[in-house]
Design an enzyme around this catalytic site. Structure first.
Site, PDB file in Angstrom:
ATOM      1  N   ASP A  92       0.293  -1.389   0.341  1.00 52.40           N
ATOM      2  CA  ASP A  92       0.233  -0.216   0.168  1.00 52.40           C
ATOM      3  C   ASP A  92       1.149   1.558   0.199  1.00 52.40           C
ATOM      4  OD1 ASP A  92      -1.923  -1.779   0.019  1.00 52.40           O
ATOM      5  OD2 ASP A  92      -2.494  -1.042   2.345  1.00 52.40           O
ATOM      6  N   GLU A 134      -9.592 -29.886 -18.745  1.00 53.23           N
ATOM      7  CA  GLU A 134      -9.596 -28.729 -17.769  1.00 53.23           C
ATOM      8  C   GLU A 134     -10.309 -28.502 -17.210  1.00 53.23           C
ATOM      9  OE1 GLU A 134      -9.287 -25.516 -20.478  1.00 53.23           O
ATOM     10  OE2 GLU A 134      -7.761 -26.533 -22.320  1.00 53.23           O
ATOM     11  N   LYS A 179     -14.410 -26.374 -16.305  1.00 52.34           N
ATOM     12  CA  LYS A 179     -15.183 -25.242 -16.546  1.00 52.34           C
ATOM     13  C   LYS A 179     -15.205 -25.131 -15.382  1.00 52.34           C
ATOM     14  CE  LYS A 179     -19.230 -25.353 -19.587  1.00 52.34           C
ATOM     15  NZ  LYS A 179     -19.657 -24.158 -18.898  1.00 52.34           N
ATOM     16  N   ASP A 186     -17.209 -21.408 -13.577  1.00 55.73           N
ATOM     17  CA  ASP A 186     -18.371 -20.940 -14.272  1.00 55.73           C
ATOM     18  C   ASP A 186     -18.470 -19.716 -13.715  1.00 55.73           C
ATOM     19  OD1 ASP A 186     -20.889 -20.653 -14.519  1.00 55.73           O
ATOM     20  OD2 ASP A 186     -22.129 -21.607 -12.340  1.00 55.73           O
ATOM     21  N   TYR A 245      -8.112 -19.609 -20.460  1.00 59.34           N
ATOM     22  CA  TYR A 245      -7.597 -21.491 -20.726  1.00 59.34           C
ATOM     23  C   TYR A 245      -7.845 -21.200 -22.298  1.00 59.34           C
ATOM     24  CZ  TYR A 245     -12.527 -19.587 -21.383  1.00 59.34           C
ATOM     25  OH  TYR A 245     -13.896 -18.843 -20.406  1.00 59.34           O
ATOM     26  N   LYS A 289     -10.292 -30.654 -25.116  1.00 56.80           N
ATOM     27  CA  LYS A 289      -9.762 -30.192 -25.891  1.00 56.80           C
ATOM     28  C   LYS A 289      -8.686 -30.860 -26.512  1.00 56.80           C
ATOM     29  CE  LYS A 289     -10.782 -25.549 -23.473  1.00 56.80           C
ATOM     30  NZ  LYS A 289      -9.745 -24.806 -23.174  1.00 56.80           N
ATOM     31  N   LYS A 312     -21.153 -31.469 -18.003  1.00 55.23           N
ATOM     32  CA  LYS A 312     -21.428 -31.030 -16.946  1.00 55.23           C
ATOM     33  C   LYS A 312     -21.732 -31.664 -15.805  1.00 55.23           C
ATOM     34  CE  LYS A 312     -22.627 -26.874 -18.061  1.00 55.23           C
ATOM     35  NZ  LYS A 312     -24.417 -26.135 -18.493  1.00 55.23           N
ATOM     36  N   CYS A 368     -58.964 -17.387 -13.709  1.00 53.96           N
ATOM     37  CA  CYS A 368     -57.285 -16.289 -13.572  1.00 53.96           C
ATOM     38  C   CYS A 368     -57.251 -15.214 -12.473  1.00 53.96           C
ATOM     39  CB  CYS A 368     -57.482 -15.246 -14.868  1.00 53.96           C
ATOM     40  SG  CYS A 368     -55.563 -13.950 -14.632  1.00 53.96           S
ATOM     41  N   CYS A 416     -57.892 -11.610 -12.909  1.00 52.57           N
ATOM     42  CA  CYS A 416     -59.080 -10.610 -12.691  1.00 52.57           C
ATOM     43  C   CYS A 416     -60.672 -11.439 -12.698  1.00 52.57           C
ATOM     44  CB  CYS A 416     -58.937 -10.342 -14.313  1.00 52.57           C
ATOM     45  SG  CYS A 416     -58.810 -11.536 -15.911  1.00 52.57           S
ATOM     46  N   CYS A 451     -54.964 -16.945 -19.619  1.00 48.61           N
ATOM     47  CA  CYS A 451     -56.067 -15.243 -19.509  1.00 48.61           C
ATOM     48  C   CYS A 451     -56.451 -14.798 -20.917  1.00 48.61           C
ATOM     49  CB  CYS A 451     -55.507 -14.811 -18.221  1.00 48.61           C
ATOM     50  SG  CYS A 451     -56.922 -13.814 -18.201  1.00 48.61           S
ATOM     51  N   CYS A 461     -57.056  -7.335 -17.947  1.00 46.24           N
ATOM     52  CA  CYS A 461     -56.383  -8.566 -17.232  1.00 46.24           C
ATOM     53  C   CYS A 461     -55.355  -7.238 -16.692  1.00 46.24           C
ATOM     54  CB  CYS A 461     -55.932  -9.517 -17.488  1.00 46.24           C
ATOM     55  SG  CYS A 461     -55.167 -10.949 -16.598  1.00 46.24           S
TER      56      CYS A 461
HETATM   57  S1  IVH Z   1     -13.046 -23.375 -24.479  1.00 45.67           S
HETATM   58  C1  IVH Z   1     -14.019 -21.813 -28.713  1.00 45.67           C
HETATM   59  N1  IVH Z   1     -12.439 -23.818 -21.654  1.00 45.67           N
HETATM   60  O1  IVH Z   1     -17.258 -22.166 -21.498  1.00 45.67           O
HETATM   61  C2  IVH Z   1     -13.905 -23.266 -27.639  1.00 45.67           C
HETATM   62  N2  IVH Z   1     -14.277 -22.822 -21.858  1.00 45.67           N
HETATM   63  O2  IVH Z   1     -19.136 -22.959 -23.154  1.00 45.67           O
HETATM   64  C3  IVH Z   1     -13.615 -21.489 -26.013  1.00 45.67           C
HETATM   65  N3  IVH Z   1     -15.644 -22.637 -19.815  1.00 45.67           N
HETATM   66  O3  IVH Z   1     -17.764 -19.349 -23.376  1.00 45.67           O
HETATM   67  C4  IVH Z   1     -14.476 -21.978 -24.541  1.00 45.67           C
HETATM   68  N4  IVH Z   1     -14.021 -23.125 -18.586  1.00 45.67           N
HETATM   69  O4  IVH Z   1     -17.098 -19.006 -21.002  1.00 45.67           O
HETATM   70  C5  IVH Z   1     -13.199 -23.345 -22.397  1.00 45.67           C
HETATM   71  N5  IVH Z   1     -11.837 -24.147 -19.273  1.00 45.67           N
HETATM   72  C6  IVH Z   1     -12.650 -23.719 -20.117  1.00 45.67           C
HETATM   73  C7  IVH Z   1     -13.741 -23.221 -19.868  1.00 45.67           C
HETATM   74  C8  IVH Z   1     -14.459 -22.836 -20.459  1.00 45.67           C
HETATM   75  C9  IVH Z   1     -15.104 -22.418 -18.238  1.00 45.67           C
HETATM   76  C10 IVH Z   1     -16.740 -21.482 -20.215  1.00 45.67           C
HETATM   77  C11 IVH Z   1     -17.229 -19.609 -21.656  1.00 45.67           C
HETATM   78  C12 IVH Z   1     -16.963 -20.436 -23.322  1.00 45.67           C
HETATM   79  C13 IVH Z   1     -18.614 -21.680 -22.303  1.00 45.67           C
HETATM   80  C14 IVH Z   1     -18.546 -22.899 -23.098  1.00 45.67           C
END
Ligand code: IVH
Length: 720
Positions: free
Chosen positions: A57, A133, A135, A137, A245, A308, A332, A428, A431, A446, A452
């Site tokens: 800082d 990798e 995914k 969120d 990624y 990938k 997923k 409804c 109404c 309705c 309404c």
């Molecule tokens: S690759 C062409 N890698 O998932 C592919 N996407 O449904 C480019 N996401 O829009 C995406 N983790 O927001 C990739 N390890 C990962 C990811 C990832 C999350 C999201 C990303 C993308 C969506 C695809």
């Protein structure tokens, strides 16, 4: 001599370096910037700070002081820019260099195996590696770096273009503003996910609870809401994080995705340690199994695994479908489930009269959020679940956001004492009108659309919405308020509202009331195709409205068109054609259209159709960048105006730019770039003067002509 050296060494270690060798302010600024970039990286990316927060800082404070004394040494990527600013900025829309595609989703192992087999087949049986990798969120972000500096950050948007959120992204400490290592390509794009770590998310919601503000449903919504904040100082406080990624560009360091990711980590980006390359399907499955359990220990939300093909050459050979790459897939995770009691079913009535049943349950924690309501969609779903009031029901989150009732725990229903079966209502709830269920449809409606209340309010809300009349000074709450006070009953009534009506006895509200009236009056310029959409004809969305407006040219032609003539419009089938016919067969609707006409709304395409550019070549061959905030017209209108005058709107300043149409608060980096390249900044007024009384802005409206319009009647009322 030795003593002198020892003395100097001791002094050197105990005092900041600038006390010994007097550095120029410039040198000191540069040194502090480099040091702070490094400390940021150590702290936020490597989780291994080398200095205390306090020392950090102090250095930051010193840097900010020096920068204040030397505005000529401004650097858009200085670590001091990470604190953000409370200057509000509108987001500029930027086209992506490469479209931002999404991934095809799979939900079970068979689908993963099918992907693996497809890849193998696509590569003619050749060996391949898969990079596994997490995914993440959050929300995806695309960053552009040039010469090792962050130049732009853009959200995904619609995949083709997104919002320029550079100022906000700079406040995310784990995103490098200036790269280290020097081995990066001159220009590249990197994509990743902006996230709000669980810890920040929980702290933020605690704060909001105390302030009685609505809570964020999950970290993804919180991250997205934060990144779109117009105030980057707010973003800076919220402690977002980002993982990367995907690297794109013409000169990638390696032909292997995994190796590229290891390189970008060396340049300063945060790359997940969980990334692995594997070469068998079994290893893919093991990875999924491992992370399905382990993910609960991660500091950020994940909703699956991404697989990938590792070789970029092989990725290119596999190519893309219209929306997704063939070389990657998302698996997923199974949504989490919770068991809770169904207390009651209530019903919501939407703008079209569709009635949605809603399960009201005992509150229960599910994937980090409290769930107490869930849509039951329609009567058939209620039946298939065999729902009884008081049942213990299973709730899941689809996409981990919208809760769904997925089943009943029959064993917990007392044998003879089960609650009453849920029967869909007959009338409804708003109404009292009889509900109808059309043949072949699952929803109940309705049909009392004339009286309404939620339908009336819903239609007005649709009319004022952004893609329709875009009346920003009104919102759902104001519409409800005016309706409840008897000021408006339909969309035409809006144009008769006066500021006196709105403010009632409360004269403190004069300014805001006038703003509402002005906003409504300004909407008279909105082009015909959007007015048609705003009417809210069932099944007539934005695109269809545009097609119909272009085909017929005026509301009168549409009203008198037969179903057969309507079917000639591209994209219009039986259902839409009949719906349009039914709408205008209703005298009440025609009456509203007539009233809108009398208030001056655009009910025909102007002489200057959006495609033609009559006399509008003033800007032919000119590339124009729009930047900043404007007062006469919206950015969108200026874009249309440029195109209508034969010019080209481009998103970033380059040597090819003819001039910048510069509004208020134009970003300093853009100003600097324009200055360096000697590109003229043109004000809004200069621009309007230059194009003169022009054709419409690719629309039926007359931008630039406002000042000459007689004031709308409702604007006069207040001051008469
Ligand atoms: S690759 C062409 N890698 O998932 C592919 N996407 O449904 C480019 N996401 O829009 C995406 N983790 O927001 C990739 N390890 C990962 C990811 C990832 C999350 C999201 C990303 C993308 C969506 C695809």
């Amino acid at each position: 001599m030795v003593f002198i050296i020892i003395f100097l060494v001791i002094l050197h270690q105990s005092l900041p370096i600038h006390y010994i060798i007097k550095m120029s302010d410039q040198e000191q600024i540069l040194q502090l910037r480099a040091e702070l970039h490094r400390h940021n990286y150590n702290y936020y990316v490597k989780n291994a700070p080398e200095i205390s927060d306090r020392e950090f800082d102090e250095k930051m404070h010193l840097l900010m002081q020096l920068e204040e004394q030397h505005p000529e040494l401004y650097d858009a990527n200085s670590p001091s820019q990470r604190v953000g600013s409370d200057l509000s900025h509108e987001f500029e829309q930027v086209k992506h260099r490469y479209p931002m595609l999404s991934l095809a989703n799979t939900y079970n192992r068979e689908e993963v195996q099918a992907f693996y087999d497809r890849v193998s087949q696509g590569l003619g049986g050749e060996k391949f590696e898969i990079c596994c990798e997490l995914k993440f969120d959050g929300l995806s972000i695309s960053l552009i770096y040039e010469k090792g500096q962050l130049v732009r950050a853009v959200t995904r948007g619609d995949g083709e273009q997104g919002d320029d959120v550079t100022a906000n992204v700079k406040t995310i400490r784990s995103i490098p503003l200036v790269l280290s290592d020097n081995s990066w390509p001159e220009s590249f794009e990197i994509r990743g996910e902006v996230l709000m770590p669980w810890e920040s998310f929980e702290a933020l919601n605690r704060q909001r609870e105390q302030a009685e503000e609505p809570l964020f449903a999950n970290p993804r919504n919180a991250a997205s809401g934060t990144l779109k904040s117009k105030n980057s100082a707010v973003v800076a406080q919220r402690r977002l994080d980002a993982y990367f990624y995907y690297l794109l560009g013409t000169e990638l360091p390696s032909d292997r995705h995994y190796d590229n990711m290891q390189r970008v980590a060396e340049w300063g980006f945060k790359v997940s340690d969980a990334m692995r390359t594997v070469s068998t399907l079994q290893e893919v499955m093991d990875y999924i199994d491992y992370w399905d359990k382990e993910r609960s220990h991660l500091p950020v939300a994940t909703d699956g695994i991404v697989l990938k093909v590792n070789s970029i050459g092989q990725q290119q050979r596999l190519g893309y479908t219209a929306k997704t790459p063939r070389w990657a897939i998302a698996y997923k995770f199974q949504a989490e489930r919770a068991l809770t009691r169904l207390n009651e079913v209530t019903y919501q009535v939407g703008r079209t009269g569709a009635v949605t049943p809603v399960a009201n349950m005992e509150p229960v924690l599910l994937s980090g959020t409290i769930v107490k309501r869930a849509s039951l969609h329609n009567e058939d779903i209620i039946r298939s679940l065999d729902l009884h009031i008081g049942d213990m029901v299973y709730v899941e989150k689809a996409g981990e956001i919208i809760p769904q009732v997925v089943g009943v725990e029959q064993s917990m229903r007392p044998a003879n004492a089960g609650g009453t079966p849920v029967e869909f209502i007959k009338t409804c709830p708003e109404c009292g009108a009889q509900l109808v269920r059309y043949e072949g449809e699952a929803a109940h409606y309705c049909v009392n659309d004339a009286a309404c209340p939620p339908q009336i309010k819903g239609r007005i809300e649709h009319f004022i919405s952004r893609d329709a009349m875009n009346i920003e000074s009104l919102g759902p709450e104001t519409v409800a308020d005016y309706y409840d006070r008897g000021l408006i009953h339909n969309v035409a009534d809006l144009y008769e509202l006066t500021a006196v009506d709105i403010m009632g006895y409360n004269t403190n509200r004069q300014r805001s009331a006038q703003k509402v009236v002005d906003g409504i009056a300004a909407s008279r310029k909105v082009p015909f195709e959007r007015v048609l959409y705003a009417l809210g004809i069932r099944f007539v969305g934005k695109v269809t409205a545009k097609q119909i407006a272009r085909h017929f040219g005026s509301i009168d032609a549409i009203i008198s068109a037969s179903v057969e003539e309507m079917l000639e419009v591209e994209g219009v089938g039986e259902v839409i054609a009949q719906s349009v016919k039914d709408y205008f067969n209703e005298p009440r609707n025609v009456e509203i259209v007539e009233r809108l006409r009398s208030y001056g709304l655009q009910l025909a395409r102007g002489e200057n159709s959006p495609n033609a550019v009559p006399g509008g070549d003033v800007l032919a061959g000119k590339s124009i960048v729009i930047s900043g905030v404007f007062s006469h017209h919206s950015r969108e209108e200026y874009k249309e105006l440029i195109e209508a005058c034969g010019g080209k709107n481009v998103s970033s300043i380059s040597a090819k730019t003819t001039f910048v149409l510069a509004g208020e608060n134009m970003g300093p980096s853009k100003q600097e770039k324009a200055r360096q390249l000697g590109i003229q900044l043109m004000s809004e007024d200069e621009f309007l003067e230059m194009i003169g009384p022009r054709p419409n802005a690719g629309s039926d409206a007359q931008p630039g002509g406002d000042e000459h319009r007689p004031a709308a009647p409702q604007q006069l009322t207040l001051f008469d």
